[in-house]
Design an enzyme around this catalytic site. Structure first.
Site, mmCIF file in Angstrom:
data_model
loop_
_atom_site.group_PDB
_atom_site.id
_atom_site.type_symbol
_atom_site.label_atom_id
_atom_site.label_comp_id
_atom_site.label_asym_id
_atom_site.label_seq_id
_atom_site.Cartn_x
_atom_site.Cartn_y
_atom_site.Cartn_z
ATOM 1 N N TYR A 173 0.835 -1.215 0.000
ATOM 2 C CA TYR A 173 0.000 0.000 0.000
ATOM 3 C C TYR A 173 0.869 1.265 0.000
ATOM 4 O O TYR A 173 0.591 2.225 -0.726
ATOM 5 C CB TYR A 173 -0.886 -0.069 1.247
ATOM 6 C CG TYR A 173 -1.941 0.989 1.407
ATOM 7 C CD1 TYR A 173 -3.152 0.917 0.719
ATOM 8 C CD2 TYR A 173 -1.758 2.049 2.301
ATOM 9 C CE1 TYR A 173 -4.141 1.877 0.909
ATOM 10 C CE2 TYR A 173 -2.738 3.000 2.500
ATOM 11 C CZ TYR A 173 -3.930 2.913 1.800
ATOM 12 O OH TYR A 173 -4.899 3.864 1.995
ATOM 13 N N LYS A 177 0.742 4.047 -2.886
ATOM 14 C CA LYS A 177 0.314 5.413 -2.568
ATOM 15 C C LYS A 177 1.426 6.433 -2.842
ATOM 16 O O LYS A 177 1.140 7.593 -3.179
ATOM 17 C CB LYS A 177 -0.160 5.486 -1.109
ATOM 18 C CG LYS A 177 -1.477 4.741 -0.846
ATOM 19 C CD LYS A 177 -2.589 5.173 -1.780
ATOM 20 C CE LYS A 177 -3.977 4.901 -1.230
ATOM 21 N NZ LYS A 177 -5.045 5.241 -2.208
#
Ligand SMILES: NC(=O)c1ccc[n+]([C@@H]2O[C@H](COP(=O)([O-])OP(=O)(O)OC[C@H]3O[C@@H](n4cnc5c(N)ncnc54)[C@H](O)[C@@H]3O)[C@@H](O)[C@H]2O)c1
Length: 265
Positions: A173, A177
């Site tokens: 993640y 991101k």
């Protein structure tokens, strides 16, 4: 001396910020996406709620339409952001219904948390696929449609402060991101000539179905890191997305706005 490009019209006090504009929000059946779609509708936009859960997208759409928040239409599309044709179809549906595409918010997301040594390659790839490839597809197709329509536009990509500092258990993640920031800045440079702006929000801990699934101890640990002393509410992120989507931010592109209560400032 060449004539400078015209400055966009300023926003008169008290006006609806997106009146007559068309917006597509991905992953908008719940959470931050739904709060954003609601805020856009309140500000006069036609809104298309795009979500991989088509039934939830239709339910959310009915909820917003029944609430009669503003003058715009509320539309739904089943859309998997990892599928090129599906992303294009959602944007085309918004144009077919309203004749415009002014705003696209690439918000859809998933988590597959595990420490790096326990994380399978599939968990890594799934998260990269939805967040990074999905945002790339959304930014690419939004730019293409907006450039063809010729009226400019605003793209808002949803990152996370996990992409700024790197979070334990989120190598997938955090990578996705962080990648969204690089892709958004590169895209902002490419599409500025079409009067398309690309900006990023980086939310911190916000109360949504995604974060409510977290164990209570992890929630408390995060709370202790927030100078403002509380989690954010979805509407507080939606307001910043509205700002970046509207002419209020007409001179911002390639910006990253943290909405994190001061956490990891
Ligand atoms: N909640 C937070 O604290 C927080 C913090 C930082 C960033 N974010 C980011 O904000 C965004 C929204 O998060 P949320 O908390 O509202 O999550 P959520 O889980 O409540 O909602 C995510 C939505 O995305 C949809 N979705 C998942 N995969 C999809 C796909 N392939 N195609 C289309 N839709 C898909 C889901 O069906 C769901 O409706 C995500 O990108 C998330 O990473 C959230």
């Amino acid at each position: 001396m060449s004539t400078p490009p015209t400055t966009p019209a300023r926003v008169p006090a008290g006006s609806l910020l997106l009146e007559g504009r068309t917006a597509v929000v991905t992953g908008a059946a719940q959470g931050l996406g739904l709060a954003t779609a609601r805020r856009f509708a309140e500000h006069g936009a036609h809104v298309l709620i795009a979500d991989v859960d088509a039934e939830a997208a239709h339910l959310a759409t009915k909820g917003l339409a029944d609430a009669r928040l503003g003058p715009g239409q509320v539309l739904a599309a089943g859309c998997d952001v990892t599928d090129d044709a599906s992303v294009r179809a959602a944007l085309d549906a918004a144009v077919a219904a309203t004749g415009r595409l002014d705003v696209v918010v690439n918000n859809a997301g998933i988590t597959r948390d595990a420490s790096m040594r326990r994380m399978s390659e599939e968990m890594f790839t799934q998260v990269l696929d939805v967040h990074l490839r999905g945002t790339w597809l959304g930014t690419k197709h939004a730019s293409d449609v907006m450039a063809a329509l010729g009226h400019g536009g605003a793209i808002v990509n949803v990152s996370s402060i996990s992409g700024k500092v790197g979070m334990f258990g989120q190598t997938n993640y955090s990578a996705a991101k962080a990648g969204i920031i690089g892709l958004s800045k590169a895209a902002a440079k490419e599409v500025a000539k079409h009067r398309i702006r690309v900006n990023v929000v980086q939310p911190g801990l916000v109360r949504t179905p995604m974060t409510e699934a977290m164990p209570p101890a992890a929630w408390e640990q995060k709370m202790a890191e927030i100078p403002l002393g509380r989690a954010g509410e979805p509407d507080e992120v939606a307001d910043v997305v509205l700002f970046l989507a509207s002419p209020m931010s007409s001179y911002l592109t390639g910006n990253v706005v943290e909405v994190a209560g001061g956490r990891f400032m």
